[in-house]
Write a protein that holds these residues in place. Structure first.
Motif, PDB file in Angstrom:
ATOM      1  N   ILE A 130       0.830  -1.207   0.000  1.00  0.00           N
ATOM      2  CA  ILE A 130       0.000   0.000   0.000  1.00  0.00           C
ATOM      3  C   ILE A 130       0.863   1.255   0.000  1.00  0.00           C
ATOM      4  N   THR A 131       1.901   1.280   0.827  1.00  0.00           N
ATOM      5  CA  THR A 131       2.771   2.453   0.897  1.00  0.00           C
ATOM      6  C   THR A 131       3.417   2.740  -0.448  1.00  0.00           C
ATOM      7  N   ILE A 132       3.968   1.717  -1.076  1.00  0.00           N
ATOM      8  CA  ILE A 132       4.640   1.908  -2.366  1.00  0.00           C
ATOM      9  C   ILE A 132       3.633   2.276  -3.455  1.00  0.00           C
ATOM     10  N   PHE A 133       2.530   1.559  -3.513  1.00  0.00           N
ATOM     11  CA  PHE A 133       1.542   1.806  -4.572  1.00  0.00           C
ATOM     12  C   PHE A 133       0.886   3.174  -4.453  1.00  0.00           C
ATOM     13  N   ASN A 134       0.738   3.691  -3.233  1.00  0.00           N
ATOM     14  CA  ASN A 134      -0.045   4.914  -3.044  1.00  0.00           C
ATOM     15  C   ASN A 134       0.777   6.172  -2.812  1.00  0.00           C
ATOM     16  N   THR A 135       2.093   6.048  -2.672  1.00  0.00           N
ATOM     17  CA  THR A 135       2.895   7.253  -2.430  1.00  0.00           C
ATOM     18  C   THR A 135       3.921   7.534  -3.526  1.00  0.00           C
ATOM     19  N   ARG A 136       4.296   6.522  -4.301  1.00  0.00           N
ATOM     20  CA  ARG A 136       5.264   6.758  -5.371  1.00  0.00           C
ATOM     21  C   ARG A 136       4.570   7.397  -6.575  1.00  0.00           C
ATOM     22  N   SER A 137       5.323   8.219  -7.301  1.00  0.00           N
ATOM     23  CA  SER A 137       4.767   8.816  -8.512  1.00  0.00           C
ATOM     24  C   SER A 137       4.475   7.719  -9.526  1.00  0.00           C
ATOM     25  N   LEU A 141       6.562   4.333 -10.184  1.00  0.00           N
ATOM     26  CA  LEU A 141       5.958   3.002 -10.133  1.00  0.00           C
ATOM     27  C   LEU A 141       6.219   2.219 -11.418  1.00  0.00           C
ATOM     28  N   GLN A 142       6.191   2.896 -12.545  1.00  0.00           N
ATOM     29  CA  GLN A 142       6.470   2.220 -13.808  1.00  0.00           C
ATOM     30  C   GLN A 142       7.860   1.580 -13.778  1.00  0.00           C
ATOM     31  N   GLU A 143       8.851   2.335 -13.292  1.00  0.00           N
ATOM     32  CA  GLU A 143      10.207   1.816 -13.172  1.00  0.00           C
ATOM     33  C   GLU A 143      10.277   0.686 -12.137  1.00  0.00           C
ATOM     34  N   THR A 144       9.550   0.842 -11.044  1.00  0.00           N
ATOM     35  CA  THR A 144       9.532  -0.189 -10.003  1.00  0.00           C
ATOM     36  C   THR A 144       8.951  -1.497 -10.528  1.00  0.00           C
ATOM     37  N   PHE A 145       7.887  -1.409 -11.304  1.00  0.00           N
ATOM     38  CA  PHE A 145       7.272  -2.619 -11.855  1.00  0.00           C
ATOM     39  C   PHE A 145       8.210  -3.316 -12.843  1.00  0.00           C
ATOM     40  N   GLU A 157       1.615  -8.067 -11.677  1.00  0.00           N
ATOM     41  CA  GLU A 157       0.221  -8.507 -11.667  1.00  0.00           C
ATOM     42  C   GLU A 157       0.097  -9.944 -11.173  1.00  0.00           C
ATOM     43  N   ASP A 158       1.069 -10.799 -11.531  1.00  0.00           N
ATOM     44  CA  ASP A 158       1.011 -12.200 -11.088  1.00  0.00           C
ATOM     45  C   ASP A 158       1.129 -12.302  -9.567  1.00  0.00           C
ATOM     46  N   ALA A 159       2.007 -11.468  -8.994  1.00  0.00           N
ATOM     47  CA  ALA A 159       2.168 -11.478  -7.537  1.00  0.00           C
ATOM     48  C   ALA A 159       0.883 -11.024  -6.850  1.00  0.00           C
ATOM     49  N   VAL A 176      -2.035  -0.630 -11.003  1.00  0.00           N
ATOM     50  CA  VAL A 176      -1.021  -1.082 -11.958  1.00  0.00           C
ATOM     51  C   VAL A 176      -1.434  -0.713 -13.382  1.00  0.00           C
ATOM     52  N   GLN A 177      -2.690  -0.949 -13.714  1.00  0.00           N
ATOM     53  CA  GLN A 177      -3.147  -0.627 -15.060  1.00  0.00           C
ATOM     54  C   GLN A 177      -3.104   0.876 -15.308  1.00  0.00           C
ATOM     55  N   ARG A 178      -3.447   1.659 -14.272  1.00  0.00           N
ATOM     56  CA  ARG A 178      -3.370   3.115 -14.400  1.00  0.00           C
ATOM     57  C   ARG A 178      -1.937   3.556 -14.686  1.00  0.00           C
ATOM     58  N   VAL A 179      -0.976   2.890 -14.077  1.00  0.00           N
ATOM     59  CA  VAL A 179       0.432   3.219 -14.300  1.00  0.00           C
ATOM     60  C   VAL A 179       0.875   2.823 -15.704  1.00  0.00           C
ATOM     61  N   ARG A 180       0.523   1.637 -16.119  1.00  0.00           N
ATOM     62  CA  ARG A 180       1.001   1.103 -17.398  1.00  0.00           C
ATOM     63  C   ARG A 180       0.303   1.749 -18.598  1.00  0.00           C
ATOM     64  N   ASP A 181      -0.993   1.968 -18.487  1.00  0.00           N
ATOM     65  CA  ASP A 181      -1.765   2.443 -19.645  1.00  0.00           C
ATOM     66  C   ASP A 181      -2.985   3.214 -19.154  1.00  0.00           C
ATOM     67  N   PRO A 182      -2.803   4.485 -18.756  1.00  0.00           N
ATOM     68  CA  PRO A 182      -3.921   5.241 -18.174  1.00  0.00           C
ATOM     69  C   PRO A 182      -5.123   5.392 -19.105  1.00  0.00           C
ATOM     70  N   LEU A 183      -4.869   5.598 -20.394  1.00  0.00           N
ATOM     71  CA  LEU A 183      -5.991   5.716 -21.330  1.00  0.00           C
ATOM     72  C   LEU A 183      -6.673   4.361 -21.524  1.00  0.00           C
ATOM     73  N   GLY A 184      -5.864   3.302 -21.562  1.00  0.00           N
ATOM     74  CA  GLY A 184      -6.419   1.968 -21.684  1.00  0.00           C
ATOM     75  C   GLY A 184      -7.254   1.578 -20.475  1.00  0.00           C
ATOM     76  N   PHE A 185      -6.875   2.117 -19.302  1.00  0.00           N
ATOM     77  CA  PHE A 185      -7.640   1.869 -18.078  1.00  0.00           C
ATOM     78  C   PHE A 185      -9.104   2.268 -18.283  1.00  0.00           C
ATOM     79  N   TYR A 186      -9.317   3.483 -18.803  1.00  0.00           N
ATOM     80  CA  TYR A 186     -10.685   3.964 -19.008  1.00  0.00           C
ATOM     81  C   TYR A 186     -11.341   3.301 -20.207  1.00  0.00           C
TER      82      TYR A 186
END
Length: 253
Positions: A130-137, A141-145, A157-159, A176-186
Motif C-alpha cells: 500500500i505504501t509503495i503503490f499509493n505514495t510513489r509517482s 511506479l512504472q520503473e519499479t514494476f 500482476e502475477d504477484a 497497476v493498469q493506471r500506471v502502465r496504460d492510463p488511457l487503456g484503463f478507461y
C-alpha cells in the motif's frame, strides 16, 4: 419535464452546454439530499485508484461540502480490512507528483515488494504494498514494476493475483493498469460497461462525464486501438432514446 411530455432537446442542450462542475451544481440543486443503501466497491476502485493527488483533493473537498463529513471518515465506517486501508491511503493524496525517476529507489521498492510476496503474507507486507503503490509517482511506479519483473521473472500482476483477493486485489490491479496504460484503463472500463447482456449505466455515465473535460478525446482514440471500434458506435448500439443522444452529444462535443 413539467406537464405532459418532456423537452428532451432542451435537457440535452443545457446539459452539454455546461462544464462538468456546473452539471454537478445543477444536479445538487435539482435533487434532494440522499444516500446509497450500500457501498459500491467497484465504483470506489474506479474513482479513487486512478486519480492524481490534485483530483483526489478536489473529490475530498466536494464530498465534505456535500455530506458535511470527511470522505476518510465515511470510508472508515463503510469499509473494512485491507481494502479499507488501501482506499483511505489513496484519499490521503500523498502521492509524489515528481516526474523524476529514482532508479536505486525503484530497485529497493521492487525488492521490498518481492520479499512481501514470498511465503506467508503478513500485515506488514500488505502495508509495504500500500505504501509503495499509493505514495510513489506514476513514473516511479512504472520503473519499479519493470525492476520487479527483472527480479522476480514475472510481472507484478502475477504477484497481486497470488497474494491478494477480492476488492483489494482489484484495487491494486487497477493502480497497476493506471500506471502502465492510463488511457487503456478507461477504455477497458468503458468496454466492460457495455459487454454482455445489459449495460452498467451508472459506470458508463460516470466515466464519460468525469473524463469529458480531461482526456475523453484521447480515451476515444485508445478505445479504437484496443477494440477496432468507435466508442460512439458502441454507445449507440448499447443505448437508446434521449439517454443515447445525451451520451453521444458529450462524446462528440
Amino acid at each position: 419535464m413539467k406537464g405532459l411530455g418532456t423537452d428532451f432537446s432542451a435537457i440535452t442542450r443545457e446539459t452539454v452546454a455546461h462544464e462538468n462542475l456546473q452539471r454537478q451544481m445543477i444536479r445538487e440543486t435539482y435533487m434532494k439530499h440522499g444516500r446509497r443503501a450500500s457501498t459500491d466497491e467497484k465504483a470506489l476502485t474506479d474513482i479513487l485508484c486512478c486519480r492524481t493527488s490534485e483530483e483526489l483533493a478536489s473529490i475530498k473537498e466536494h464530498y465534505e461540502n456535500r455530506y458535511n463529513k470527511p470522505l476518510d471518515d465515511q470510508l472508515e465506517s463503510e469499509l473494512s480490512g485491507e481494502f479499507q486501508i488501501l482506499m483511505r491511503s489513496l484519499v490521503a493524496a500523498d502521492r509524489d507528483q515528481s516526474q523524476t525517476v529514482d532508479a536505486p529507489k525503484a530497485k529497493s521498492d521492487a525488492q521490498m515488494l518481492y520479499d512481501a510476496g514470498v511465503g506467508n503474507k503478513s500485515e506488514d507486507d500488505t502495508e509495504d504494498f500500500i505504501t509503495i503503490f499509493n505514495t510513489r509517482s506514476y513514473a516511479q511506479l512504472q520503473e519499479t514494476f519493470e525492476e520487479y519483473q527483472r527480479l522476480a521473472g514475472r510481472p507484478i500482476e502475477d504477484a497481486i493475483d497470488t497474494d491478494f483477493s477480492g476488492d483489494m486485489r482489484k484495487g491494486l490491479l487497477a493502480i497497476v493498469q493506471r500506471v502502465r496504460d492510463p488511457l487503456g484503463f478507461y477504455a477497458e472500463r468503458l468496454n466492460q460497461t457495455m459487454a454482455g447482456p445489459g449495460t452498467d449505466d451508472k459506470a458508463l455515465i460516470r466515466i464519460i462525464v468525469s473524463r469529458s473535460e480531461i482526456d475523453l478525446a484521447d480515451i476515444k482514440e485508445r478505445y479504437k486501438e484496443m477494440y477496432d471500434r468507435e466508442l460512439a458506435d458502441d454507445v449507440r448500439d448499447d443505448t437508446s432514446g434521449e439517454y443515447q443522444k445525451l451520451l453521444l452529444a458529450i462524446i462528440n462535443n
